[in-house]
Enzyme design. Structure first.
Site, short mmCIF file in Angstrom:
data_model
loop_
_atom_site.label_atom_id
_atom_site.label_comp_id
_atom_site.label_asym_id
_atom_site.label_seq_id
_atom_site.Cartn_x
_atom_site.Cartn_y
_atom_site.Cartn_z
N ASP A 179 -3.78 -2.04 6.19
CA ASP A 179 -3.79 -3.30 7.30
C ASP A 179 -4.89 -3.26 7.99
O ASP A 179 -5.56 -4.47 8.54
CB ASP A 179 -2.56 -3.21 8.02
CG ASP A 179 -1.23 -3.35 7.34
OD1 ASP A 179 -1.03 -4.25 6.64
OD2 ASP A 179 -0.54 -2.32 7.10
N GLY A 223 3.75 -3.63 4.86
CA GLY A 223 4.79 -4.15 3.91
C GLY A 223 5.95 -2.94 4.22
O GLY A 223 6.77 -3.07 3.13
N SER A 274 0.10 -7.09 -1.55
CA SER A 274 -0.44 -8.34 -1.99
C SER A 274 -1.70 -7.95 -2.85
O SER A 274 -2.17 -8.57 -3.96
CB SER A 274 -0.74 -9.67 -0.89
OG SER A 274 -1.42 -9.26 -0.13
N THR A 332 1.40 -0.57 -2.58
CA THR A 332 2.07 -1.52 -2.28
C THR A 332 1.45 -2.85 -1.46
O THR A 332 0.62 -2.45 -0.55
CB THR A 332 3.27 -1.17 -1.57
OG1 THR A 332 4.16 -0.31 -2.46
CG2 THR A 332 4.31 -2.54 -1.25
N GLU A 354 4.15 5.59 0.30
CA GLU A 354 2.67 5.32 0.08
C GLU A 354 2.04 6.71 0.52
O GLU A 354 1.23 7.42 -0.28
CB GLU A 354 2.08 4.30 1.10
CG GLU A 354 2.45 2.94 0.53
CD GLU A 354 1.94 1.61 1.42
OE1 GLU A 354 2.16 0.85 0.88
OE2 GLU A 354 1.72 1.81 2.57
N LYS A 389 -1.35 1.79 7.79
CA LYS A 389 -0.56 1.09 6.77
C LYS A 389 0.72 0.99 7.10
O LYS A 389 1.35 1.23 8.25
CB LYS A 389 -0.79 2.00 5.64
CG LYS A 389 -2.38 2.00 4.88
CD LYS A 389 -2.37 2.63 3.81
CE LYS A 389 -1.17 2.66 2.72
NZ LYS A 389 -1.13 1.18 2.46
N GLY A 390 1.39 0.30 6.38
CA GLY A 390 2.86 -0.03 6.45
C GLY A 390 3.21 -1.48 6.97
O GLY A 390 4.54 -1.59 7.00
C1 5RP Z 1 2.40 -1.87 2.58
C2 5RP Z 1 0.84 -1.35 3.11
C3 5RP Z 1 -0.23 -2.46 2.66
O1 5RP Z 1 -1.14 -1.73 1.82
C4 5RP Z 1 -0.71 -3.34 3.77
O2 5RP Z 1 0.40 -4.04 4.24
C5 5RP Z 1 -1.82 -4.16 2.96
O3 5RP Z 1 -1.25 -5.33 2.44
P1 5RP Z 1 -1.92 -6.48 1.85
O4 5RP Z 1 -2.63 -5.99 0.56
O5 5RP Z 1 -0.68 -7.43 1.39
O6 5RP Z 1 -2.77 -7.18 2.85
O7 5RP Z 1 0.50 -0.59 3.73
O8 5RP Z 1 3.32 -0.88 3.45
#
Ligand code: 5RP
Length: 218
Positions: free
Chosen positions: A84, A97, A30, A28, A103, A94-95
């Site tokens: 992240d 999002g 971008s 999950t 995940e 992570k997390g």
């Molecule tokens: C979502 C996540 C994403 O993988 C993490 O936040 C990275 O997001 P992005 O690709 O938008 O930078 O852990 O829960």
């Protein structure tokens, strides 16, 4: 290249790691959105996807990629997701999002975790990014007190409930020098659904988007 272009670069590069004929695990965020868009081009060569969030499911379906129920899948060769933060051992936070629980569930089905990230995510020590922790609401205050004892400042992420209907605590001020030990410790605390440290489910490969192109760390 800007950050989104770096994300697109690694999202596209990850398609080469997809095993033909298999079910693909899809994370999950971008960066993963770019992977999903690239996956659409080879959708006839895969058996479908298992998804880690409602958002990714929606995007996969919009591309005509079948999304399978995780309970019907015994294992998958590859899970592709962002992070992240990632360190040089493949341990991640992570997390960001709010999708960390699903995940980790999909990552647990996978033989290999392929992390896709732009170079700003690579760190020496995890913890600059606030650590997300999905909790049962009634445990939030006690979990926050436990983090305080470890030097962390936890606050509820305003206006956010996960796909599972739970709040997220974001914990600032931690320096996670032993990710495996901290993940194990926090997992014991009553009311913690998932801690956003991915150490037991670390990345085997990281495709890092840099100004010089995609670097593969493994
Ligand atoms: C979502 C996540 C994403 O993988 C993490 O936040 C990275 O997001 P992005 O690709 O938008 O930078 O852990 O829960």
């Amino acid at each position: 290249m800007n950050q989104d272009q770096l994300k697109a670069l690694v999202g596209q590069a990850a398609v080469q790691h997809v095993v033909p004929g298999s079910v693909v695990g899809v994370g999950t965020g971008s960066t993963v959105n770019h992977f999903i868009d690239a996956l659409a081009a080879i959708k006839d060569r895969i058996a479908g996807a298992v998804s880690s969030s409602e958002r990714s499911t929606e995007r996969l379906k919009a591309h005509g990629i079948p999304v399978l129920d995780t309970s019907t899948v015994q294992g998958i060769p590859v899970y592709v997701d962002g992070a992240d933060e990632i360190d040089h051992q493949g341990f991640m936070i992570k997390g960001g999002g709010a999708a960390l629980t699903r995940e980790k569930i999909v990552a647990d089905l996978a033989e290999r975790f392929i992390c896709i990230a732009d170079e700003s995510k690579l760190v020496d020590v995890l913890g600059n990014f606030p650590l997300p922790v999905e909790v049962i609401g009634m445990a939030a205050a006690q979990v926050a007190r436990r983090f305080k004892a470890l030097g962390g400042e936890a606050s509820i992420r305003p206006g956010v409930l996960t796909d599972n209907g739970n709040p997220i605590l974001d914990v600032r001020g931690l320096r996670i020098t032993d990710p495996l030990a901290m993940e194990t410790e926090v997992n014991q605390w009553p009311g913690v659904v998932t801690v956003g440290i991915f150490a037991r489910h670390k990345a085997q490969v990281c495709l890092l988007g840099t100004a010089e192109g995609v670097k593969t760390l493994s």
